[in-house]
Design an enzyme around this catalytic site. Structure first.
Site, PDB file in Angstrom:
ATOM      1  CG  ASP A 141      15.296  -0.770   2.358  1.00  0.00           C
ATOM      2  OD1 ASP A 141      14.289  -0.044   2.398  1.00  0.00           O
ATOM      3  OD2 ASP A 141      15.231  -2.002   2.232  1.00  0.00           O
ATOM      4  CG  ASP A 348       9.620   0.917   1.301  1.00  0.00           C
ATOM      5  OD1 ASP A 348      10.650   0.961   2.002  1.00  0.00           O
ATOM      6  OD2 ASP A 348       9.441   0.065   0.412  1.00  0.00           O
TER       7      ASP A 348
END
Length: 468
Positions: A141, A348
């Site tokens: 992430d 992201d």
């Protein structure tokens, strides 16, 4: 009809840009039907070359639950995505507002083959934890800074693909004492556990969707292939809540001080790159650490912007959007990151669908609709309000879609990165969505198939030249 492969193109804003591409409808629909039966768990091809570590990246659908058809698969993805976006907005709003505990959410990172159902990532890697190494799938992430793994003894754990990590079976596990400088500087530290001489540094990471992990902060050895990385600060989670299906924990590669990238320090030179393969393909993507992972030529570099309120996220300067080779009329301030930490554009890996402020999205979408009047429309699907019925088509010509970055570079996306299938029957939707927030997010669907490189030392992000 002749089918041309659609790949990303990157150029200066002073050059002319392609106005149309070919979307291979038949080939894309074929992959949506075959991927439902392709759940083989692949071992990660991990290698090290000089000061470069390379891991395979897998999409979360390799590990998570089976779905009846592509429509249900997409529905599950979009439900996760809504929660992810809410989490990111909540974190930034809390930090920018200067409230209590402004940066408690996800300070240890994770990514690549996603195991978290509720907004914590879409891609996984496979690494070894401990000595001897215990193999675990970890979510990668870019929006997180904490490395953590579920640990025995576990008072509350969710289901994962591998056996739970047992610190008692690791010769290198070392709990961090309360007096340690690691405990002092860890943003996620929440005080001490134990009594007397056995007082260890506790940690807690909360997510905006209500899921969390908490336990003991420790130093442990991580293994990438044949390479051992010693004394990495990780969270050993004894209480973990949330639908983190499949993955053992999180591998944070954000911009904060506790992320894996920061902890590698000089060994990686603050550099890493990734390539997210297209959804439904059987081959894995890649995640590489080290300056040798950076392209030496042909890549286009864009400055990274820093939000001092939330240093985890990777912000880029965006000046506009293009459709059909022409920049759409959108005021540039819409994408600006304010001094107070509001707005801006974040890249992201954990968000699937790119979000744009409503005003920008509406203008952008309308420009796309104006150039696709020849295609039959379909009803909206979930967060997608612009869809097409391409049932019976072999391939169609569609206008190009481009990101115009501050300073001149223009990234023109492959057609499959902005028109995606949402069922098995030929319904394709424009893969962008509006947000009432001022935050724009470039999601992983738009990043697929493009080598993306981060040079944190020099504050740059690169696009290309390789495709995957």
């Amino acid at each position: 009809m002749l089918i041309f492969p659609a790949i990303a193109t990157i150029a200066s804003s002073s050059l002319s840009h392609p106005s149309h591409q070919i979307l291979d409808v038949q080939e894309i629909l074929h992959t949506t039907k075959t991927q439902l039966f392709d759940h083989e768990i692949l071992e990660s091809d991990q290698s090290r070359d000089g000061m470069q570590w390379k891991l395979n990246l897998f999409h979360r659908d390799k590990l998570s639950e089976h779905h009846r058809d592509h429509r249900h698969l997409v529905k599950a993805r979009l439900n996760r995505d809504v929660k992810r976006v809410a989490t990111l907005n909540s974190r930034i709003k809390q930090a920018a507002g200067g409230g209590v505990e402004p940066f408690e959410v996800e300070d240890f990172g994770s990514e690549v083959v996603s195991g978290m159902q509720q907004g914590s990532g879409e891609y996984f890697v496979r690494i070894g934890v401990g000595s001897p190494p215990q193999s675990q799938y970890m979510v990668v992430d870019s929006g997180s800074d904490v490395v953590w793994v579920q640990c025995l003894p576990c008072k509350q754990c969710y289901q994962q693909s591998d056996p739970l990590f047992d610190p008692a079976n690791s010769n290198s596990f070392m709990a961090v004492s309360c007096e340690s400088t690691v405990c002092e500087h860890a943003e996620t530290a929440v005080g001490c556990r134990g009594h007397g001489g056995g007082r260890w540094c506790g940690y807690k990471v909360s997510y905006g969707d209500g899921s969390y992990t908490k336990g003991t902060l420790a130093l442990e050895t991580l293994t990438f292939g044949n390479t051992f990385i010693q004394k990495v600060a990780i969270g050993c989670g004894h209480r973990n809540q949330g639908l983190f299906v499949g993955a053992a924990g999180l591998l944070g590669i954000g911009g904060g001080s506790m992320s894996l990238v920061s902890q590698l320090g000089g060994a990686s030179g603050g550099a890493f790159s990734y390539c997210l393969v297209s959804r439904g393909t059987s081959s894995p993507g890649s995640l590489e650490f080290g300056r040798e992972s950076l392209p030496t030529d042909s890549a286009v570099w864009v400055p990274l912007l820093q939000n001092l309120k939330v240093p985890t996220f990777y912000y880029v300067g965006l000046s506009g959007l293009g459709v059909g080779g022409v920049q759409v009329s959108i005021p540039e301030p819409i994408f600006k990151l304010s001094d107070m930490g509001h707005g801006g554009v974040v890249m992201d890996t954990g968000t699937a669908v790119t979000r744009l402020p409503t005003v920008a999205y509406t203008t952008f979408r309308d420009a796309f609709i104006d150039q696709t009047t020849n295609l039959p429309r379909a009803r909206p699907v979930s967060i997608f309000d612009t869809c097409y019925n391409l049932d019976g088509f072999v391939a169609v010509q569609v206008p190009t879609v481009s990101f115009y970055f501050t300073g001149g570079p223009v990234l023109t996306l492959p057609a499959r990165n902005y028109l995606i299938p949402v069922d098995d029957m030929g319904t394709f939707c424009f893969a962008f969505a509006p947000t009432s927030s001022g935050l724009s997010i470039i999601g992983n669907i738009q990043q697929e198939g493009i080598q993306i490189s981060f040079d944190s030392t020099n504050g740059l992000v690169g696009f290309g030249p390789n495709v995957c």
